[in-house]
Enzyme design. Structure first.
Site, PDB file in Angstrom:
ATOM      1  N   HIS A 146      23.474 -25.528 -22.263  1.00 22.33           N
ATOM      2  CA  HIS A 146      22.900 -24.188 -22.262  1.00 22.33           C
ATOM      3  C   HIS A 146      22.344 -23.886 -23.647  1.00 22.33           C
ATOM      4  CE1 HIS A 146      22.937 -19.714 -22.305  1.00 22.33           C
ATOM      5  NE2 HIS A 146      22.585 -19.870 -21.045  1.00 22.33           N
ATOM      6  N   ASP A 166       9.639 -13.491 -21.797  1.00 21.87           N
ATOM      7  CA  ASP A 166      10.886 -14.254 -21.735  1.00 21.87           C
ATOM      8  C   ASP A 166      11.600 -13.822 -20.469  1.00 21.87           C
ATOM      9  OD1 ASP A 166      13.197 -15.663 -22.143  1.00 21.87           O
ATOM     10  OD2 ASP A 166      13.742 -14.677 -24.025  1.00 21.87           O
ATOM     11  N   MET A 167      11.653 -14.686 -19.475  1.00 21.74           N
ATOM     12  CA  MET A 167      12.186 -14.269 -18.173  1.00 21.74           C
ATOM     13  C   MET A 167      12.834 -15.425 -17.431  1.00 21.74           C
ATOM     14  SD  MET A 167       8.699 -14.033 -15.845  1.00 21.74           S
ATOM     15  CE  MET A 167       9.503 -14.527 -14.311  1.00 21.74           C
ATOM     16  N   ALA A 168      13.852 -15.081 -16.673  1.00 25.08           N
ATOM     17  CA  ALA A 168      14.428 -16.024 -15.728  1.00 25.08           C
ATOM     18  C   ALA A 168      13.570 -16.036 -14.471  1.00 25.08           C
ATOM     19  CB  ALA A 168      15.854 -15.629 -15.389  1.00 25.08           C
ATOM     20  N   GLY A 202       7.550  -7.996 -23.999  1.00 21.15           N
ATOM     21  CA  GLY A 202       8.419  -8.257 -25.140  1.00 21.15           C
ATOM     22  C   GLY A 202       8.475  -7.137 -26.155  1.00 21.15           C
TER      23      GLY A 202
END
Length: 339
Positions: free
Chosen positions: A116, A174-176, A290
């Protein structure tokens, strides 16, 4: 309670260095976690330290890896992380990508046998600090149900793009590829608060608002997030679904492309146009991707990082005895909030 970023960094660095990491690598770990807290992404911040330390002690993360770098072309390379911390390996991977971008215009580095890696924006900011565009993808442990399915296949598989601007905030996406990153659900568990029913499913495949029953995550925007998650699995190279966490990092020298020398000014102008867009009712101003995190980082750098008492106690319990209670190594509470 609030703790200054500098003092929190000192504590986290001391924790990791006491578990066998080099001073350099412990510093990267501390910088990465505090970076997330500064941006308000607390789910990827210092609350993760106890879990990471537990994995080091169990032997599933190598604190002193022998990472192997192979240049495979003028603008490509791979790194075998030897099961070390993803934050450290990806920091070095982005450094190599920047070096190749300066030579060839672009640089791509694939990372294998990692772990991770925390907030991807940490590596993207390294690229932007070097006056490059940054790109990062990471595969994670499977936990997201595919569109039309009921058992997990992909991970949350985040992506991140960072684009520098001549003034004002950079553009950072920035994203899942899941509805939310798993860290938000872990944080809800810690705080014993319910989650929205669209975030997760229990083991029967039923939507749940109980974070303790949440077993699988849902894909962002249904088929769209699912499709992105599959593509990131492919791009990072983890096609066989074994535990072999992989990442792909890239840097682009924008000077080699059509925008040329005016690129950053054009990005700043685009952000200004976004600010001028008519806002919806109840919204003060349209913001760039962002920008909320950028503004939060400015506020927290000035006023300190809000930290839950439970997180603080867990961190101080991990400090080596030689560091406990010795001046600046242990952060003072910058400000007690009335609550």
């Amino acid at each position: 309670m609030r703790v200054s970023a500098d003092e929190l960094t000192q504590v986290v660095r001391a924790i990791f260095q006491s578990r066998g990491l080099s001073a350099r690598d412990a510093g990267i770990m501390a910088d990465s976690l505090v970076h997330a807290n500064l941006r308000g992404v607390d789910s990827h911040g210092v609350m993760r330290a106890p879990h990471y330390i537990s994995r080091v002690e169990k032997g599933s993360i190598n604190p002193r890896p022998n990472a192997r770098v192979e240049r495979t072309g003028a603008a490509t390379a791979t790194i075998d992380g030897d099961h070390g911390f993803g934050q450290v390996t990806n920091w070095d991977a982005m450094g190599l990508a920047i070096e190749m971008a300066r030579e060839s215009g672009v640089g791509f580095v694939g990372v294998m046998h990692s772990n991770h890696c925390g907030a991807l924006s940490f590596f993207i900011h390294r690229a932007m600090d070097a006056d490059c565009i940054g790109v990062a993808f990471t595969q994670t442990d499977k936990g997201v149900v595919p569109f039309g399915g009921r058992l997990p296949f992909c991970g949350t598989n985040p992506l991140c793009f960072g684009i520098p601007a001549a003034s004002g905030p950079p553009v950072v996406l920035d994203m899942a590829t899941s509805t939310v990153a798993g860290g938000h659900i872990y944080k809800a568990r810690m705080e014993n608060r319910p989650i929205p029913p669209t975030w997760a499913l229990d083991t029967t495949g039923t939507p749940t608002t109980d974070p303790h029953q949440a077993a699988y995550w849902t894909p962002a925007a249904g088929a769209k997030g699912y499709g992105l998650g599959v593509v990131i699995d492919i791009l990072t190279g983890n096609l066989d679904k074994r535990r072999n966490l992989c990442h792909l990092l890239a840097a682009l020298d924008y000077r080699r492309f059509a925008g040329g020398p005016r690129f950053r000014e054009q990005v700043a102008a685009l952000v200004a146009d976004l600010h001028a867009a008519p806002p919806a009712d109840g919204v003060e101003r349209v913001q760039a991707p962002g920008e909320p995190e950028y503004l939060r980082s400015l506020e927290r750098a000035k006023n300190g990082i809000p930290l839950d008492e439970k997180v603080w106690n867990e961190l101080t319990a991990l400090l080596p005895e030689s560091a406990a209670g010795q001046g600046p190594t242990v952060p003072r509470r910058a400000r007690e909030e009335d609550s």
